[in-house]
Motif scaffolding. Structure first.
Motif, mmCIF file in Angstrom:
data_model
loop_
_atom_site.group_PDB
_atom_site.id
_atom_site.type_symbol
_atom_site.label_atom_id
_atom_site.label_comp_id
_atom_site.label_asym_id
_atom_site.label_seq_id
_atom_site.Cartn_x
_atom_site.Cartn_y
_atom_site.Cartn_z
ATOM 1 N N SER A 99 0.597 -1.074 -0.164
ATOM 2 C CA SER A 99 0.211 -0.037 -0.192
ATOM 3 C C SER A 99 0.930 1.267 0.362
ATOM 4 O O SER A 99 0.039 2.073 -0.352
ATOM 5 C CB SER A 99 -1.098 -0.172 1.640
ATOM 6 N N ALA A 100 2.355 1.278 0.242
ATOM 7 C CA ALA A 100 2.897 2.353 0.464
ATOM 8 C C ALA A 100 3.137 2.814 -0.982
ATOM 9 O O ALA A 100 3.628 2.392 -2.009
ATOM 10 C CB ALA A 100 4.299 1.825 1.181
ATOM 11 N N ASP A 101 3.434 4.143 -0.924
ATOM 12 C CA ASP A 101 3.554 4.894 -1.767
ATOM 13 C C ASP A 101 5.117 4.766 -2.731
ATOM 14 O O ASP A 101 6.097 4.756 -3.885
ATOM 15 C CB ASP A 101 3.384 6.127 -2.306
ATOM 16 N N LEU A 102 5.887 4.181 -2.132
ATOM 17 C CA LEU A 102 7.880 4.117 -1.710
ATOM 18 C C LEU A 102 8.168 3.462 -0.467
ATOM 19 O O LEU A 102 7.278 3.597 0.612
ATOM 20 C CB LEU A 102 8.036 5.905 -1.580
ATOM 21 N N LEU A 103 8.882 2.948 -0.744
ATOM 22 C CA LEU A 103 9.642 1.781 0.482
ATOM 23 C C LEU A 103 11.192 2.857 0.077
ATOM 24 O O LEU A 103 11.649 2.369 -0.763
ATOM 25 C CB LEU A 103 9.582 0.311 0.372
ATOM 26 N N LEU A 104 11.614 2.861 1.729
ATOM 27 C CA LEU A 104 12.874 3.733 1.981
ATOM 28 C C LEU A 104 13.494 2.152 2.479
ATOM 29 O O LEU A 104 12.831 1.762 3.792
ATOM 30 C CB LEU A 104 12.691 5.270 1.606
ATOM 31 N N SER A 105 15.205 2.901 2.093
ATOM 32 C CA SER A 105 15.751 2.060 2.900
ATOM 33 C C SER A 105 16.816 2.660 3.700
ATOM 34 O O SER A 105 17.665 3.644 2.425
ATOM 35 C CB SER A 105 16.203 0.675 2.493
ATOM 36 N N PHE A 106 17.684 2.399 4.457
ATOM 37 C CA PHE A 106 19.017 3.244 4.642
ATOM 38 C C PHE A 106 19.852 2.498 4.877
ATOM 39 O O PHE A 106 20.774 2.704 4.821
ATOM 40 C CB PHE A 106 18.222 3.694 6.505
ATOM 41 N N GLY A 107 19.943 1.299 3.467
ATOM 42 C CA GLY A 107 20.886 0.553 3.395
ATOM 43 C C GLY A 107 20.810 -0.518 3.871
ATOM 44 O O GLY A 107 19.275 -0.872 4.555
ATOM 45 N N ARG A 108 21.317 -1.852 4.292
ATOM 46 C CA ARG A 108 21.628 -3.608 3.917
ATOM 47 C C ARG A 108 21.724 -3.822 5.835
ATOM 48 O O ARG A 108 21.184 -4.242 6.107
ATOM 49 C CB ARG A 108 22.380 -4.156 3.504
ATOM 50 N N ALA A 109 21.820 -2.476 6.078
ATOM 51 C CA ALA A 109 22.059 -3.145 7.670
ATOM 52 C C ALA A 109 21.075 -2.384 7.951
ATOM 53 O O ALA A 109 19.492 -2.041 8.668
ATOM 54 C CB ALA A 109 23.287 -1.531 7.901
ATOM 55 N N THR A 110 20.523 -2.898 9.340
ATOM 56 C CA THR A 110 19.537 -3.456 10.540
ATOM 57 C C THR A 110 19.856 -1.758 11.213
ATOM 58 O O THR A 110 21.290 -1.967 12.200
ATOM 59 C CB THR A 110 19.225 -3.965 11.229
ATOM 60 N N TRP A 111 19.290 -0.660 11.475
ATOM 61 C CA TRP A 111 19.426 0.072 12.243
ATOM 62 C C TRP A 111 18.148 0.390 13.677
ATOM 63 O O TRP A 111 16.933 0.121 13.215
ATOM 64 C CB TRP A 111 19.491 1.493 11.601
ATOM 65 N N PRO A 112 18.726 0.625 14.926
ATOM 66 C CA PRO A 112 17.858 0.861 15.569
ATOM 67 C C PRO A 112 16.914 1.807 15.608
ATOM 68 O O PRO A 112 17.367 3.054 14.849
ATOM 69 C CB PRO A 112 18.724 1.208 17.575
ATOM 70 N N HIS A 113 15.412 1.448 16.275
ATOM 71 C CA HIS A 113 14.638 2.207 15.979
ATOM 72 C C HIS A 113 14.488 3.997 15.972
ATOM 73 O O HIS A 113 14.483 4.432 15.609
ATOM 74 C CB HIS A 113 13.034 1.810 15.943
ATOM 75 N N LEU A 114 15.155 4.430 17.174
ATOM 76 C CA LEU A 114 15.069 4.952 17.939
ATOM 77 C C LEU A 114 16.478 5.740 16.543
ATOM 78 O O LEU A 114 16.248 6.633 16.382
ATOM 79 C CB LEU A 114 15.570 5.083 19.234
ATOM 80 N N LEU A 115 17.511 5.539 16.369
ATOM 81 C CA LEU A 115 18.332 6.423 15.568
ATOM 82 C C LEU A 115 17.870 5.823 14.402
ATOM 83 O O LEU A 115 17.921 7.257 13.092
ATOM 84 C CB LEU A 115 20.063 4.694 15.302
ATOM 85 N N ALA A 116 17.262 5.388 13.451
ATOM 86 C CA ALA A 116 16.500 5.009 11.795
ATOM 87 C C ALA A 116 15.395 6.923 11.920
ATOM 88 O O ALA A 116 15.218 7.386 11.500
ATOM 89 C CB ALA A 116 15.578 4.176 12.140
ATOM 90 N N ARG A 117 14.728 6.799 12.825
ATOM 91 C CA ARG A 117 14.188 8.259 13.462
ATOM 92 C C ARG A 117 14.843 9.338 13.800
ATOM 93 O O ARG A 117 14.451 10.424 12.372
ATOM 94 C CB ARG A 117 13.304 8.370 14.826
ATOM 95 N N ALA A 118 15.834 9.364 14.318
ATOM 96 C CA ALA A 118 16.641 10.344 13.377
ATOM 97 C C ALA A 118 17.833 10.584 12.412
ATOM 98 O O ALA A 118 17.936 11.939 12.311
ATOM 99 C CB ALA A 118 18.076 10.154 15.103
ATOM 100 N N MET A 119 17.474 9.796 12.193
ATOM 101 C CA MET A 119 18.263 10.066 10.962
ATOM 102 C C MET A 119 17.601 10.192 9.258
ATOM 103 O O MET A 119 17.533 10.996 9.001
ATOM 104 C CB MET A 119 18.154 8.324 10.459
ATOM 105 N N LEU A 120 16.207 9.783 10.396
ATOM 106 C CA LEU A 120 15.082 10.106 9.211
ATOM 107 C C LEU A 120 15.235 11.603 8.941
ATOM 108 O O LEU A 120 14.829 12.149 8.098
ATOM 109 C CB LEU A 120 13.321 9.720 9.277
ATOM 110 N N ALA A 121 14.621 12.013 9.924
ATOM 111 C CA ALA A 121 14.411 13.765 10.519
ATOM 112 C C ALA A 121 15.943 14.317 9.992
ATOM 113 O O ALA A 121 15.841 15.395 9.404
ATOM 114 C CB ALA A 121 14.542 14.094 12.157
#
Length: 140
Positions: A99-121
């Motif tokens: 259902s998404a218009d775009l699936l976005l990845s920050f790479g193949r590594a797994t990131w902690p959710h809190l860090l992913a939120r900061a990276m997205l911001a």
């Protein structure tokens, strides 16, 4: 256009929360952050002219400039809100991803959710800075 981050889990008071706040405050575009419990909770209603971006390990890796270009296209097409979804630890199911218009990845590594939120911001701040011609972003 509103940039709306909807994230599972509470960030609380933490260095990651400080980073998220710092980047969202710097942006000249309207922003909103909604936190949901790890399970359940009501996702804010989706209005017409909303695009959904899900952070997902199967998604596309976009350069900062490519992300800026995508936001500019949606903005110029009259999109009112771009909603960035950060799922729980188990991610999104196939139906959600479809259902998404775009699936976005920050790479193949797994990131902690809190860090992913900061990276997205930070990436949203960088993308809007690129569109504004701000010197924060320099191509190498």
């Amino acid at each position: 256009m509103l940039l709306h981050i909807v994230a599972r889990g509470k960030i609380g008071r933490s260095p990651e929360a400080d980073l998220v706040t710092r980047y969202l405050k710097r942006m000249r575009w309207p922003t909103r952050l909604s936190e949901l419990p790890d399970r359940g909770g009501k996702v804010p209603d989706i209005e017409a002219q909303t695009r959904i971006v899900m952070l997902d390990e199967t998604g596309r890796t976009l350069s900062s400039t490519d992300l800026a270009d995508q936001l500019a296209l949606w903005r110029d097409d009259g999109v009112r809100e771009t909603r960035f979804m950060i799922g729980a630890a188990d991610g999104f199911d196939a139906q959600d991803r479809a259902s998404a218009d775009l699936l976005l990845s920050f790479g193949r590594a797994t990131w902690p959710h809190l860090l992913a939120r900061a990276m997205l911001a930070e990436q949203l701040y960088r993308a809007t800075a690129i569109l504004a011609g701000h010197p924060y972003h320099r191509e190498g």
